[in-house]
Design a protein around this motif. Structure first.
Motif, mmCIF file in Angstrom:
data_model
loop_
_atom_site.group_PDB
_atom_site.id
_atom_site.type_symbol
_atom_site.label_atom_id
_atom_site.label_comp_id
_atom_site.label_asym_id
_atom_site.label_seq_id
_atom_site.Cartn_x
_atom_site.Cartn_y
_atom_site.Cartn_z
ATOM 1 N N GLN A 96 0.830 -1.202 0.000
ATOM 2 C CA GLN A 96 0.000 0.000 0.000
ATOM 3 C C GLN A 96 0.867 1.255 0.000
ATOM 4 O O GLN A 96 0.599 2.201 -0.740
ATOM 5 N N ARG A 97 1.914 1.278 0.820
ATOM 6 C CA ARG A 97 2.831 2.427 0.836
ATOM 7 C C ARG A 97 3.497 2.619 -0.523
ATOM 8 O O ARG A 97 3.694 3.737 -0.974
ATOM 9 N N GLU A 98 3.810 1.489 -1.168
ATOM 10 C CA GLU A 98 4.417 1.559 -2.502
ATOM 11 C C GLU A 98 3.439 2.181 -3.495
ATOM 12 O O GLU A 98 3.801 3.078 -4.261
ATOM 13 N N LEU A 99 2.204 1.717 -3.495
ATOM 14 C CA LEU A 99 1.209 2.227 -4.442
ATOM 15 C C LEU A 99 0.908 3.708 -4.203
ATOM 16 O O LEU A 99 0.660 4.453 -5.155
ATOM 17 N N LEU A 100 0.924 4.112 -2.951
ATOM 18 C CA LEU A 100 0.672 5.521 -2.627
ATOM 19 C C LEU A 100 1.932 6.366 -2.739
ATOM 20 O O LEU A 100 1.885 7.572 -2.510
ATOM 21 N N ASP A 101 3.034 5.735 -3.082
ATOM 22 C CA ASP A 101 4.329 6.399 -3.277
ATOM 23 C C ASP A 101 4.750 7.165 -2.026
ATOM 24 O O ASP A 101 5.327 8.240 -2.094
ATOM 25 N N GLU A 102 4.486 6.583 -0.862
ATOM 26 C CA GLU A 102 4.801 7.226 0.400
ATOM 27 C C GLU A 102 6.298 7.254 0.698
ATOM 28 O O GLU A 102 6.717 7.937 1.623
#
Length: 90
Positions: free
Chosen positions: A35-41
């Motif tokens: 999820q962090r990857e997809l949100l580019d966090e």
């Protein structure tokens, strides 16, 4: 699903990828990291890419990896599921 194994496979795709250790189970760690990857966090807010671009890049990275097809399929399935959740929140 065998989340311990999938988490290790996912880590093999990334060098120096920071994992979220506050989560309890391998499933939670894997899903939160994706999820962090997809949100580019992991990027600075001014250079973040769109959700769709990050999704495309993640799927491409998985497909081009040396993982066995079954592992690729499971990781892509998790990415799709999380992508659908994230899209529905927008």
């Amino acid at each position: 699903m065998k989340y311990d194994y999938l988490l290790n496979q996912y880590k093999s795709l990334w060098q120096n990828r920071q994992l979220i250790t506050e989560e309890n189970t391998p499933e939670q760690v894997l899903k939160r990291t994706i999820q962090r990857e997809l949100l580019d966090e992991n990027a600075h807010p001014r250079v973040r890419k769109s959700l769709y671009e990050k999704f495309y890049q993640a799927i491409k990275r998985i497909n081009e990896s040396s993982l066995v097809p079954e592992d690729k399929e499971e990781l892509i399935s998790i990415h799709i599921s999380l992508m659908e959740q994230l899209r529905s929140k927008k």
